[in-house]
Design a protein around this motif. Sequence first.
Motif, PDB file in Angstrom:
ATOM      1  N   ASP A  90       2.044   9.849  -2.018  1.00 34.08           N
ATOM      2  CA  ASP A  90       1.516   9.316  -0.764  1.00 34.08           C
ATOM      3  C   ASP A  90       1.849   7.839  -0.619  1.00 34.08           C
ATOM      4  OD1 ASP A  90      -1.427  11.296  -1.297  1.00 34.08           O
ATOM      5  OD2 ASP A  90       0.346  11.778  -0.094  1.00 34.08           O
ATOM      6  N   ARG A  91       1.559   7.311   0.574  1.00 33.89           N
ATOM      7  CA  ARG A  91       1.796   5.894   0.840  1.00 33.89           C
ATOM      8  C   ARG A  91       1.113   5.042  -0.225  1.00 33.89           C
ATOM      9  NH1 ARG A  91       3.673   4.993   6.059  1.00 33.89           N
ATOM     10  NH2 ARG A  91       4.827   6.851   6.678  1.00 33.89           N
ATOM     11  N   GLY A  92       1.784   4.023  -0.661  1.00 32.50           N
ATOM     12  CA  GLY A  92       1.286   3.205  -1.752  1.00 32.50           C
ATOM     13  C   GLY A  92       1.878   3.671  -3.060  1.00 32.50           C
ATOM     14  N   LEU A  93       1.728   4.947  -3.369  1.00 30.74           N
ATOM     15  CA  LEU A  93       2.331   5.492  -4.573  1.00 30.74           C
ATOM     16  C   LEU A  93       3.853   5.554  -4.450  1.00 30.74           C
ATOM     17  CD1 LEU A  93      -0.087   8.377  -5.622  1.00 30.74           C
ATOM     18  CD2 LEU A  93       0.069   6.054  -6.523  1.00 30.74           C
ATOM     19  N   ASP A  94       4.348   5.724  -3.228  1.00 30.02           N
ATOM     20  CA  ASP A  94       5.805   5.738  -3.068  1.00 30.02           C
ATOM     21  C   ASP A  94       6.390   4.364  -3.371  1.00 30.02           C
ATOM     22  OD1 ASP A  94       4.764   4.564  -0.766  1.00 30.02           O
ATOM     23  OD2 ASP A  94       6.271   5.406   0.559  1.00 30.02           O
ATOM     24  N   ALA A  95       5.700   3.303  -2.968  1.00 30.98           N
ATOM     25  CA  ALA A  95       6.168   1.951  -3.263  1.00 30.98           C
ATOM     26  C   ALA A  95       6.080   1.662  -4.758  1.00 30.98           C
ATOM     27  CB  ALA A  95       5.349   0.936  -2.477  1.00 30.98           C
ATOM     28  N   GLU A  96       5.004   2.132  -5.399  1.00 32.84           N
ATOM     29  CA  GLU A  96       4.896   1.948  -6.849  1.00 32.84           C
ATOM     30  C   GLU A  96       6.027   2.687  -7.557  1.00 32.84           C
ATOM     31  OE1 GLU A  96       1.891   2.702 -10.643  1.00 32.84           O
ATOM     32  OE2 GLU A  96       1.310   3.419  -8.644  1.00 32.84           O
TER      33      GLU A  96
END
Length: 377
Positions: free
Chosen positions: A144-150
């Motif tokens: 999900d969003r946030g985890l994709d950036a991580e």
Amino acid sequence: MTTVIEAVRLPDPYPYYATLVAERPLAFDAGLGAWVACDAAAVRAVLAADRLRVRPAAEPVPGGIVGTPAGDVFGDLVRMTDGPLQQRLKSVVVEALGHLDPAHTARLAAERTRECLAAGGRPPYEELMFAVPARVVAALCGLDRGLDAEAARLTGDFVQCIPASAGPEQYRAASRAAARLRELLGPGIEKGEDGTGLLAELVRAAQRASWPRTAALLANAVGFLSQTFDATAGLLGNSLLALARGVEPPATRAAAEALVREVARHDAPVQNTRRFAAEPFRHEGAEIAPGEPVLVVLAAANRDPAVNPDPHAFRPGRQNPAVFTFGAAAHRCPGESLAVTVAAAVLTELLTAGAVLAKLPAQPTYRPLANARIPVL
């Protein structure tokens, strides 16, 4: 004197490659301590040879990461292994990627690009080249969003263990990243066929193939991200430079994909790869002994006039071009279509937003990598 490794970072390495194709299609380079394959015939033969492997027989995993999370992932990647088990697992990976919806992938890439451009000002090209493709693949894997950036940040750390020049600091960062990526991606594998997205397709393909090892599936889920990272960054960066140098901007998504595919041939993001002789190998009078390495110059073969007429002309929409950038035979990259879709979608969104590509550097520097041609924009 220019070496094949240094050529990757030259403003224009292609005249040098053309000389190698004409004069030294497969020859031993004493300075590199390796054979160098340059013309299309030699590159095809080397990539198709069972006697040549992707890793040295004595070091299937880099010594600095053996026994670490990064080493465990590395040792199961279809990109880094050979033999019948590799081919069986690769068929699972290929089938899973074949279920991706290009339109959905393009929408994800466009959305992530718009987020990057929302702050206004000069486009953040480094983020667009590296983070956006990795975030798209992470989203396809269900993060999900946030985890994709991580996941994108962690992927940048993990790929540090792959170059031969990696040292202890890079190995430590890669191992920390591999451990966290397995934590992030593990639930998607554990959900099995009841899940959705790319990881569910990977599990379903494994079940159809009676593939028993979950750890290898998880490693290649990390591989979806890592194989996207440098290669797609170079593909997008070199596509942006082609437009900055006067190539006609594409008017449609199909035209953007045709442009990106020609960039993959004309200014390859992955310029070379390596093979290691496990058994004696012969080609056109050259005799490669067990243990000897071969540097395979994919970018030179792409410009071989024997397989691509008028090879130095940039011509999107070529009919049946010979493109070696994504490899060939057992190790042909299964993510070619994914990379092209993502790069073309980011490119299209940039043009729609009115990015002035003429302001990009006419003679950019390139990242100090031995095989990937990635401009610093």
